[in-house]
Design a protein around this motif. Structure first.
Motif, PDB file in Angstrom:
ATOM      1  N   GLY A 325       0.829  -1.206   0.000  1.00 44.99           N
ATOM      2  CA  GLY A 325       0.000   0.000   0.000  1.00 44.99           C
ATOM      3  C   GLY A 325       0.856   1.245   0.000  1.00 44.99           C
ATOM      4  O   GLY A 325       2.075   1.183  -0.145  1.00 44.99           O
ATOM      5  N   PRO A 326       0.221   2.404   0.145  1.00 48.23           N
ATOM      6  CA  PRO A 326       0.971   3.664   0.029  1.00 48.23           C
ATOM      7  C   PRO A 326       2.005   3.851   1.141  1.00 48.23           C
ATOM      8  O   PRO A 326       1.815   3.385   2.264  1.00 48.23           O
ATOM      9  CB  PRO A 326      -0.124   4.731   0.125  1.00 48.23           C
ATOM     10  CG  PRO A 326      -1.304   4.059   0.689  1.00 48.23           C
ATOM     11  CD  PRO A 326      -1.198   2.602   0.382  1.00 48.23           C
ATOM     12  N   GLU A 327       3.076   4.581   0.788  1.00 48.10           N
ATOM     13  CA  GLU A 327       4.098   4.909   1.789  1.00 48.10           C
ATOM     14  C   GLU A 327       3.734   6.182   2.538  1.00 48.10           C
ATOM     15  O   GLU A 327       4.189   6.414   3.659  1.00 48.10           O
ATOM     16  CB  GLU A 327       5.446   5.132   1.091  1.00 48.10           C
ATOM     17  CG  GLU A 327       6.031   3.882   0.502  1.00 48.10           C
ATOM     18  CD  GLU A 327       7.214   4.198  -0.415  1.00 48.10           C
ATOM     19  OE1 GLU A 327       7.788   5.306  -0.311  1.00 48.10           O
ATOM     20  OE2 GLU A 327       7.540   3.336  -1.243  1.00 48.10           O
ATOM     21  N   HIS A 328       2.963   7.033   1.884  1.00 48.56           N
ATOM     22  CA  HIS A 328       2.565   8.308   2.495  1.00 48.56           C
ATOM     23  C   HIS A 328       1.040   8.387   2.437  1.00 48.56           C
ATOM     24  O   HIS A 328       0.444   8.227   1.369  1.00 48.56           O
ATOM     25  CB  HIS A 328       3.171   9.488   1.725  1.00 48.56           C
ATOM     26  CG  HIS A 328       4.655   9.375   1.562  1.00 48.56           C
ATOM     27  ND1 HIS A 328       5.552   9.803   2.509  1.00 48.56           N
ATOM     28  CD2 HIS A 328       5.388   8.840   0.550  1.00 48.56           C
ATOM     29  CE1 HIS A 328       6.780   9.550   2.098  1.00 48.56           C
ATOM     30  NE2 HIS A 328       6.712   8.963   0.908  1.00 48.56           N
ATOM     31  N   PHE A 329       0.427   8.640   3.576  1.00 47.46           N
ATOM     32  CA  PHE A 329      -1.036   8.636   3.624  1.00 47.46           C
ATOM     33  C   PHE A 329      -1.520   9.882   4.371  1.00 47.46           C
ATOM     34  O   PHE A 329      -1.106  10.157   5.503  1.00 47.46           O
ATOM     35  CB  PHE A 329      -1.517   7.365   4.338  1.00 47.46           C
ATOM     36  CG  PHE A 329      -2.992   7.365   4.604  1.00 47.46           C
ATOM     37  CD1 PHE A 329      -3.904   7.632   3.586  1.00 47.46           C
ATOM     38  CD2 PHE A 329      -3.490   7.093   5.868  1.00 47.46           C
ATOM     39  CE1 PHE A 329      -5.261   7.637   3.822  1.00 47.46           C
ATOM     40  CE2 PHE A 329      -4.849   7.090   6.127  1.00 47.46           C
ATOM     41  CZ  PHE A 329      -5.734   7.369   5.097  1.00 47.46           C
ATOM     42  N   HIS A 330      -2.383  10.641   3.718  1.00 50.51           N
ATOM     43  CA  HIS A 330      -2.921  11.867   4.312  1.00 50.51           C
ATOM     44  C   HIS A 330      -4.449  11.820   4.285  1.00 50.51           C
ATOM     45  O   HIS A 330      -5.046  11.345   3.317  1.00 50.51           O
ATOM     46  CB  HIS A 330      -2.474  13.088   3.496  1.00 50.51           C
ATOM     47  CG  HIS A 330      -0.981  13.257   3.459  1.00 50.51           C
ATOM     48  ND1 HIS A 330      -0.297  14.035   4.363  1.00 50.51           N
ATOM     49  CD2 HIS A 330      -0.047  12.716   2.624  1.00 50.51           C
ATOM     50  CE1 HIS A 330       1.000  13.989   4.081  1.00 50.51           C
ATOM     51  NE2 HIS A 330       1.181  13.195   3.035  1.00 50.51           N
ATOM     52  N   VAL A 331      -5.055  12.336   5.334  1.00 52.52           N
ATOM     53  CA  VAL A 331      -6.507  12.518   5.338  1.00 52.52           C
ATOM     54  C   VAL A 331      -6.788  14.006   5.518  1.00 52.52           C
ATOM     55  O   VAL A 331      -6.278  14.623   6.462  1.00 52.52           O
ATOM     56  CB  VAL A 331      -7.182  11.748   6.494  1.00 52.52           C
ATOM     57  CG1 VAL A 331      -8.695  11.949   6.444  1.00 52.52           C
ATOM     58  CG2 VAL A 331      -6.860  10.266   6.421  1.00 52.52           C
ATOM     59  N   VAL A 332      -7.566  14.559   4.613  1.00 48.79           N
ATOM     60  CA  VAL A 332      -7.961  15.960   4.742  1.00 48.79           C
ATOM     61  C   VAL A 332      -9.423  15.990   5.168  1.00 48.79           C
ATOM     62  O   VAL A 332     -10.298  15.519   4.439  1.00 48.79           O
ATOM     63  CB  VAL A 332      -7.769  16.715   3.398  1.00 48.79           C
ATOM     64  CG1 VAL A 332      -8.131  18.193   3.567  1.00 48.79           C
ATOM     65  CG2 VAL A 332      -6.343  16.561   2.896  1.00 48.79           C
ATOM     66  N   LEU A 333      -9.662  16.498   6.366  1.00 47.89           N
ATOM     67  CA  LEU A 333     -11.026  16.561   6.907  1.00 47.89           C
ATOM     68  C   LEU A 333     -11.606  17.946   6.596  1.00 47.89           C
ATOM     69  O   LEU A 333     -11.052  18.967   6.998  1.00 47.89           O
ATOM     70  CB  LEU A 333     -11.004  16.331   8.419  1.00 47.89           C
ATOM     71  CG  LEU A 333     -10.529  14.944   8.866  1.00 47.89           C
ATOM     72  CD1 LEU A 333     -10.405  14.892  10.380  1.00 47.89           C
ATOM     73  CD2 LEU A 333     -11.496  13.870   8.373  1.00 47.89           C
ATOM     74  N   ILE A 334     -12.723  17.941   5.887  1.00 46.06           N
ATOM     75  CA  ILE A 334     -13.278  19.202   5.393  1.00 46.06           C
ATOM     76  C   ILE A 334     -14.547  19.562   6.151  1.00 46.06           C
ATOM     77  O   ILE A 334     -15.467  18.748   6.264  1.00 46.06           O
ATOM     78  CB  ILE A 334     -13.623  19.077   3.889  1.00 46.06           C
ATOM     79  CG1 ILE A 334     -12.398  18.607   3.117  1.00 46.06           C
ATOM     80  CG2 ILE A 334     -14.104  20.405   3.340  1.00 46.06           C
ATOM     81  CD1 ILE A 334     -12.708  18.290   1.678  1.00 46.06           C
TER      82      ILE A 334
END
Ligand code: SF4
Length: 529
Positions: A325-334
């Motif tokens: 899976g991804p090495e970098h994971f971001h969640v943007v909460l709007i």
């Protein structure tokens, strides 16, 4: 290929004007009617198999109500657990902030891709894209590149594609329906089936033209094969993905996406960087809550017992799972207006929505106009209550009136949102907003409603109004072939009703008058009352 034009409720024409144009488009109405009929029939079949369907609706409603009432707690819990698992959580107050965060993250990811060997084994620094300008980062002006996208109406809500393209990053939609919309330079018209207004022939023409194919059959298999060939190359080449989320799980910090095609899973697993955007309302407390929601969502959305692909991922791979899976994971909460909705106790239930789209398929207004008339990415009954609240009631004021209040949306909603109740509440807010403190003095509609209220409160006044109405309409009455009386024109504000339909003439005797006469004469023994 560009992202097409985005629906913007702030600049879109009001619903009555847009709807008038849409109902004149017979091909669109035919496509929408056919698609919604098919989905509704499938939904009815799979819902009918569930003896505990109403109990599931109650459970879903309870989960959503509890979550929304305790939203700050669960959001913070989600942030803690997602961060602990190696993810990064970002908070965006509005669309502009969300766009800026995602663009920055995408640029950083593309820059990393330039300095490291790619998953496809290309040497560092080799251009990634094929569209004009891709791989020209060395010019020092802008870092250009590509991203793949999946399952995100939220990115449509904030008009992300335009923001990405403005800095030279090209987004490829990978959900089949969203790909059709993007290639056709079109706009989504349904929250689950964005290309619902297109038929197979129209899709074939778009594919032939935009994929530059010489031959293409007409069968669903032919179209799916063409899309697969087109997308597979993107999946294997592009190293940054942007996804939406169906649910955020507070207790684990995990994210859940459900889909039918598997393209989402390709986006979630192949790229090195994954950026997930989600409204703050998408959180649920526990993993176990998915047990209810993953039964009701697919049945309500597409008439499937279960989604073919249910993906849940948490942070980045560590230990034995490193490299998976991804090495970098971001969640943007709007947020983007959601806390304003939360503040309105009567309309707050809007945030319970799990975006299944069942209310759209059931709505007689949506089925005539399709989605574009709503001027927003959220169309149909849910759009009619969500859009004006997200934007502030100043915009999209006609949407709470885009309903017959028949209640079909409430009947099918898997989390029991009482949409008609919210519509009526929002109509009140529209009137309040437009009249300020001088409600009845300045606004003819408010005066008319006040007068109607006074009439309905008194039996005597109600009977007098009926008599006056009968007398007043007599000169306007016309008879049809069966001798039935109709009124086809009414003066002033009442003309809004007869502009598009005839009004049946009032009967010469009301039910009350008939009943009283019957009582006076003495009803025959045994006659049903
Ligand atoms: S309001 Fe209810 S029926 Fe409509 S999309 Fe949301 S969950 Fe589905």
């Amino acid at each position: 290929m560009s992202g097409g034009t985005a629906l913007n409720p702030k600049t879109a024409p009001p619903f009555p004007i847009a709807a008038t144009a849409m109902v004149g488009n017979t091909q669109l109405r035919k496509n929408v009617r056919h698609a919604t009929d098919v989905i509704q029939a499938k939904r009815a079949r799979v819902v009918g198999e569930m003896p505990d369907w109403q109990a599931l609706r109650d459970a879903g409603s309870a989960v959503r109500e509890h979550t929304i009432r305790n939203l700050p707690f669960y959001l913070e819990q989600f942030e803690r657990n997602c961060t602990a698992a190696g993810g990064h959580v970002h908070w965006a107050r509005d669309a502009a902030e969300a766009r800026a965060i995602v663009v920055r993250l995408a640029q950083e990811a593309i820059a990393r891709g330039r300095t490291a060997p790619s998953i496809a084994g290309r040497p560092a620094g080799e251009p990634q894209g094929t569209h004009p300008g891709a791989g020209e980062a060395a010019d020092g002006v802008a870092l250009q590149g590509e991203v793949i996208k999946i399952k995100s109406m939220t990115t449509e809500e904030i008009q992300l594609n335009r923001a990405l393209e403005s800095v030279g990053i090209h987004p490829y939609e990978t959900d089949l329906a969203e790909l059709i919309i993007q290639l056709g330079q079109d706009q989504p018209s349904h929250i689950v089936v964005p290309a619902l207004h297109k038929n197979r022939q129209q899709i074939r023409e778009i594919f032939l033209r935009e994929m530059k194919l010489e031959h293409l059959g007409e069968s669903p298999q032919d179209l799916a094969d063409a899309a697969r060939r087109f997308l597979r190359e993107k999946f294997l080449r592009v190293e940054t993905a942007i996804s939406g989320a169906n649910f955020l799980i507070a207790e684990t910090g995990g994210v859940c996406v459900v889909e039918s095609e598997g393209n989402g899973r390709m986006c979630l697993t192949l790229p090195k960087t994954l950026i997930t955007l989600a409204g703050i309302d998408k959180v649920v407390p526990r993993f176990q809550d998915l047990e209810v929601l993953l039964q009701t969502l697919p049945r309500s959305a597409t008439g499937e017992r279960m989604n073919p692909y249910n993906s849940v991922w948490t942070g980045v791979g560590k230990g034995y799972a490193a490299g998976d899976g991804p090495e970098h994971f971001h969640v943007v909460l709007i947020d983007n207006g959601r806390t304003e909705v939360l503040a309105d106790a009567e309309a707050r239930q809007t945030l319970h929505c799990i975006r299944c789209g069942a209310c759209q398929n059931a709505c007689p207004v949506y089925r005539e106009t399709g989605g574009h008339a709503y001027g927003s990415v959220y169309a149909g009954p849910i759009g009619a209550i969500l859009t004006p609240q997200l934007l502030g009631m100043h915009y999209a004021q006609s949407l709470p009136y885009a309903s017959s209040l028949c209640g079909a949306c409430y009947e099918v909603c898997p989390v029991k949102i009482n949409i008609p109740e919210v519509l009526v509440h929002l109509r009140g807010r529209v009137v309040e907003e437009n009249t300020g403190g001088l409600k009845t003095i300045t606004n003819p509609e408010a005066m008319a409603m006040k007068a109607a209220g006074a009439i309905f409160r008194s039996e005597g006044r109600f009977r007098a109004a009926q008599r006056l109405g009968r007398m007043g309409e007599t000169p306007l009455e016309r008879r049809d072939g069966q001798g039935q009386k109709w009124v086809s024109w009414l003066p002033g504000m009442l003309g809004g009703w007869t502009n598009v339909r005839d009004l049946r003439a009032m009967p010469q005797q009301t039910f009350r008058e008939w009943w009283e006469e019957r009582e006076r004469k003495g009803a025959p023994a045994g006659e049903a009352g």
